[in-house]
Design an enzyme around this catalytic site. Structure first.
Site, PDB file in Angstrom:
ATOM      1  N   GLU A  18      -4.190   4.360   5.997  1.00  0.00           N
ATOM      2  CA  GLU A  18      -4.096   3.979   4.554  1.00  0.00           C
ATOM      3  C   GLU A  18      -4.375   5.345   3.436  1.00  0.00           C
ATOM      4  O   GLU A  18      -3.574   5.504   2.786  1.00  0.00           O
ATOM      5  CB  GLU A  18      -4.819   2.845   4.392  1.00  0.00           C
ATOM      6  CG  GLU A  18      -4.731   2.165   3.090  1.00  0.00           C
ATOM      7  CD  GLU A  18      -5.493   1.080   2.573  1.00  0.00           C
ATOM      8  OE1 GLU A  18      -5.139   0.059   3.317  1.00  0.00           O
ATOM      9  OE2 GLU A  18      -6.225   1.229   1.697  1.00  0.00           O
ATOM     10  N   SER A  55     -10.614   0.458   3.858  1.00  0.00           N
ATOM     11  CA  SER A  55      -9.438   0.216   5.017  1.00  0.00           C
ATOM     12  C   SER A  55      -8.999   1.307   5.531  1.00  0.00           C
ATOM     13  O   SER A  55      -8.287   1.994   4.692  1.00  0.00           O
ATOM     14  CB  SER A  55      -8.255  -1.014   4.672  1.00  0.00           C
ATOM     15  OG  SER A  55      -9.218  -2.103   4.533  1.00  0.00           O
ATOM     16  N   ARG A  57       0.923  -1.293   0.084  1.00  0.00           N
ATOM     17  CA  ARG A  57      -0.148   0.120   0.266  1.00  0.00           C
ATOM     18  C   ARG A  57       0.795   1.077  -0.065  1.00  0.00           C
ATOM     19  O   ARG A  57       0.655   2.101   0.732  1.00  0.00           O
ATOM     20  CB  ARG A  57      -0.753  -0.042   1.246  1.00  0.00           C
ATOM     21  CG  ARG A  57      -1.906  -0.952   1.457  1.00  0.00           C
ATOM     22  CD  ARG A  57      -3.008  -1.119   0.357  1.00  0.00           C
ATOM     23  NE  ARG A  57      -3.697  -2.284   0.188  1.00  0.00           N
ATOM     24  CZ  ARG A  57      -3.393  -3.508  -0.173  1.00  0.00           C
ATOM     25  NH1 ARG A  57      -2.179  -3.664  -0.841  1.00  0.00           N
ATOM     26  NH2 ARG A  57      -4.265  -4.386   0.137  1.00  0.00           N
TER      27      ARG A  57
HETATM   28  C1  LIG Z   1     -15.335   0.244  -0.166  1.00  0.00           C
HETATM   29  C2  LIG Z   1     -13.963   0.682  -0.394  1.00  0.00           C
HETATM   30  C3  LIG Z   1     -13.039  -0.615  -0.646  1.00  0.00           C
HETATM   31  C4  LIG Z   1     -11.681  -0.409  -1.101  1.00  0.00           C
HETATM   32  N1  LIG Z   1     -10.950  -1.397  -1.211  1.00  0.00           N
HETATM   33  C5  LIG Z   1      -9.775  -1.398  -1.323  1.00  0.00           C
HETATM   34  C6  LIG Z   1      -8.722  -2.677  -1.571  1.00  0.00           C
HETATM   35  O1  LIG Z   1      -9.293  -3.714  -1.687  1.00  0.00           O
HETATM   36  N2  LIG Z   1      -7.399  -2.474  -2.036  1.00  0.00           N
HETATM   37  C7  LIG Z   1      -6.969  -1.180  -2.084  1.00  0.00           C
HETATM   38  O2  LIG Z   1      -5.868  -1.241  -2.501  1.00  0.00           O
HETATM   39  N3  LIG Z   1      -7.599   0.042  -1.839  1.00  0.00           N
HETATM   40  C8  LIG Z   1      -9.092  -0.232  -1.653  1.00  0.00           C
HETATM   41  N4  LIG Z   1      -9.878   0.914  -1.436  1.00  0.00           N
HETATM   42  C9  LIG Z   1      -9.252   2.177  -1.558  1.00  0.00           C
HETATM   43  C10 LIG Z   1      -9.226   2.986  -3.019  1.00  0.00           C
HETATM   44  O3  LIG Z   1     -10.116   2.188  -3.695  1.00  0.00           O
HETATM   45  C11 LIG Z   1      -7.788   2.888  -3.636  1.00  0.00           C
HETATM   46  O4  LIG Z   1      -6.878   3.574  -3.138  1.00  0.00           O
HETATM   47  C12 LIG Z   1      -8.034   3.747  -5.140  1.00  0.00           C
HETATM   48  O5  LIG Z   1      -7.061   3.345  -5.877  1.00  0.00           O
HETATM   49  C13 LIG Z   1      -8.453   5.017  -4.918  1.00  0.00           C
HETATM   50  O6  LIG Z   1      -8.675   5.622  -6.127  1.00  0.00           O
HETATM   51  P1  LIG Z   1      -9.288   7.102  -6.268  1.00  0.00           P
HETATM   52  O7  LIG Z   1      -9.412   7.537  -7.763  1.00  0.00           O
HETATM   53  O8  LIG Z   1     -10.563   7.283  -5.599  1.00  0.00           O
HETATM   54  O9  LIG Z   1      -8.269   8.084  -5.617  1.00  0.00           O
HETATM   55  P2  LIG Z   1      -8.161   9.257  -4.815  1.00  0.00           P
HETATM   56  O10 LIG Z   1      -8.827   8.705  -3.444  1.00  0.00           O
HETATM   57  O11 LIG Z   1      -8.985  10.360  -5.542  1.00  0.00           O
HETATM   58  O12 LIG Z   1      -7.066   9.760  -4.536  1.00  0.00           O
HETATM   59  C14 LIG Z   1      -6.086   8.805  -3.467  1.00  0.00           C
HETATM   60  C15 LIG Z   1      -4.514   9.368  -3.902  1.00  0.00           C
HETATM   61  O13 LIG Z   1      -4.150   9.319  -4.999  1.00  0.00           O
HETATM   62  C16 LIG Z   1      -4.049  10.490  -5.671  1.00  0.00           C
HETATM   63  N5  LIG Z   1      -4.269  10.608  -7.077  1.00  0.00           N
HETATM   64  C17 LIG Z   1      -5.141  10.034  -7.396  1.00  0.00           C
HETATM   65  N6  LIG Z   1      -5.251  10.119  -8.860  1.00  0.00           N
HETATM   66  C18 LIG Z   1      -3.932  10.259  -9.096  1.00  0.00           C
HETATM   67  C19 LIG Z   1      -3.499  10.668 -10.487  1.00  0.00           C
HETATM   68  N7  LIG Z   1      -3.853  10.673 -11.625  1.00  0.00           N
HETATM   69  N8  LIG Z   1      -1.822  11.231 -10.460  1.00  0.00           N
HETATM   70  C20 LIG Z   1      -1.350  11.449  -9.082  1.00  0.00           C
HETATM   71  N9  LIG Z   1      -2.014  11.205  -8.009  1.00  0.00           N
HETATM   72  C21 LIG Z   1      -3.226  10.702  -7.908  1.00  0.00           C
HETATM   73  C22 LIG Z   1      -4.528  11.574  -4.845  1.00  0.00           C
HETATM   74  O14 LIG Z   1      -3.945  12.651  -4.874  1.00  0.00           O
HETATM   75  C23 LIG Z   1      -4.496  11.168  -3.423  1.00  0.00           C
HETATM   76  O15 LIG Z   1      -3.424  11.265  -2.842  1.00  0.00           O
HETATM   77  C24 LIG Z   1     -11.024   0.984  -1.071  1.00  0.00           C
HETATM   78  C25 LIG Z   1     -12.047   1.978  -0.756  1.00  0.00           C
HETATM   79  C26 LIG Z   1     -13.262   1.856  -0.607  1.00  0.00           C
HETATM   80  C27 LIG Z   1     -14.035   3.210  -0.383  1.00  0.00           C
END
Ligand SMILES: Cc1cc2nc3c(=O)[nH]c(=O)nc-3n(C[C@H](O)[C@H](O)[C@H](O)COP(=O)(O)OP(=O)(O)OC[C@H]3O[C@@H](n4cnc5c(N)ncnc54)[C@H](O)[C@@H]3O)c2cc1C
Length: 343
Positions: free
Chosen positions: A332, A237, A164
């Protein structure tokens, strides 16, 4: 087309539904637009934050500077015999990509089905689930450096992936807007079914083993265990599973019978959920924030919580686990923005 909004409301743009506003929000649909915005922010001295679907962030009251959402939505594949290189724009919804790949017989992402968020965010914390981490399917990415607005190609080594974790998650290191990620997938299906939950679900589903079936099993397990952010706002998480020394693992096992420990380097990775549960936090709440009753790793916004409430609640949990078990829990999600002054 580039969309710019001032004083933009972000409450619907984060899955914890935290109230937050961005001084400027830019939705960019082309790489050149992102480069332009990055240059402009450099000239004006505005800090850049990137937001995908907001499923792994805790937003404080205000995000100063400029929030960029890379709405880049292409997907294409290059087949080279067994190997398939899949190039996906940062704005593609992760689960759509997983489904697209399975549909075309490009294997490797099926265990990562239904993870919320965008392709561009996947490398940030090297998303992982049910025995597969994105890192193992990653080839390279393209990103605009916030230093000089140039487009760079970063291979695996430059990304510094960990559990992570990646170079992008560590403050103080070079900052990038990821615009495209390339995955190296296979035409041959190699099932990963080490997780008991997934194995049991596959047995229940029956029929021949296929990538679609593994994804189905994963989806069912996830739907059972995790609250859907559309109904119960959450960020998945909240804490990483900590790695402890062998000696601490033995001491903890004596207090927590049946504690599992995955060997990692010289230590063992243990379940943060188990520690939080043992401290009696499951189902507890304070104001608008609570611990999900089925999964103590998940913090939920029960209504009206601000970013600082979530962080204070998370700190209380981490302090309690630290006091009782001597184990440090790490967040996380990323924490973005700043709070309004009190009063
Ligand atoms: C119900 C639920 C279940 C989940 N299960 C998992 C799981 O099983 N495994 C897991 O690893 N994660 C899990 N997550 C966490 C999440 O889904 C992941 O981390 C996902 O990759 C986040 O994507 P996002 O587009 O929403 O990013 P955001 O939340 O919008 O951004 C997260 C971070 O990434 C940065 N970021 C986003 N896009 C870019 C880009 N294009 N360039 C540079 N920086 C960027 C942002 O600045 C921020 O720091 C879960 C979340 C939820 C709500």
């Amino acid at each position: 087309v580039i969309t710019v909004a001032r004083d933009a409301d972000l409450q619907r743009s984060n899955t914890l539904a935290l109230p937050s506003r961005a001084d400027r929000l830019v939705i960019a649909r082309q790489v050149d637009e992102i480069r332009e915005v990055v240059s402009l922010c450099g000239e004006r001295g505005w800090r850049i934050e990137v937001l995908g679907e907001g499923s792994n962030v805790v937003l404080r009251d205000r995000l100063p500077g400029c929030v960029v959402r890379p709405d880049l939505r292409w997907v294409h594949a290059e087949e080279q015999g067994e190997r398939v290189y899949v190039h996906a724009g940062a704005g593609v919804h992760w689960h759509e990509l997983v489904r697209w790949c399975i549909g075309l017989g490009f294997f490797g992402l099926e265990n990562l089905a239904l993870i919320p968020g965008t392709v561009g965010a996947a490398p940030i914390q090297n998303i992982g689930a049910y025995g597969v981490e994105m890192e193992s399917r990653f080839d390279h990415l393209l990103a605009v450096s916030t230093r000089d607005a140039r487009l760079e190609r970063l291979g695996r080594d430059a990304c510094g992936f960990g559990y992570r974790d990646s170079v992008f998650k560590r403050d103080g290191e070079a900052r990038f807007v990821i615009v495209e990620v390339t995955f190296l997938l296979s035409r041959t299906f190699r099932p990963v079914t080490d997780y008991p939950d997934v194995r049991e679900e596959l047995a229940r589903l029956g029929g021949p083993l296929s990538a679609a079936r593994v994804a189905d099993a994963v989806i069912r397990v996830r739907r059972r265990k995790l609250p859907d952010p559309r109904h119960v706002p959450n960020a998945g998480s909240f804490f990483k599973n900590p790695t402890v020394t062998e000696a601490r693992f033995r001491a903890l096992s004596a207090r927590l019978p049946g504690l599992q420990g995955f060997p990692v380097g010289d230590g063992r990775k243990i379940s943060a959920a188990r520690l939080i549960d043992a401290c009696g936090w499951k189902g507890r709440r304070a104001g608008g924030v609570g611990v999900w009753w089925r999964q103590p790793l998940v913090l939920v916004n029960l209504g009206g919580a601000r970013g600082q409430d979530v962080l204070a609640f998370a700190e209380a949990i981490a302090d309690d686990v630290g006091d009782r078990f001597g184990v440090e829990l790490e967040h996380e999600p990323r924490i973005l923005g700043e709070d309004h002054a009190a009063g």
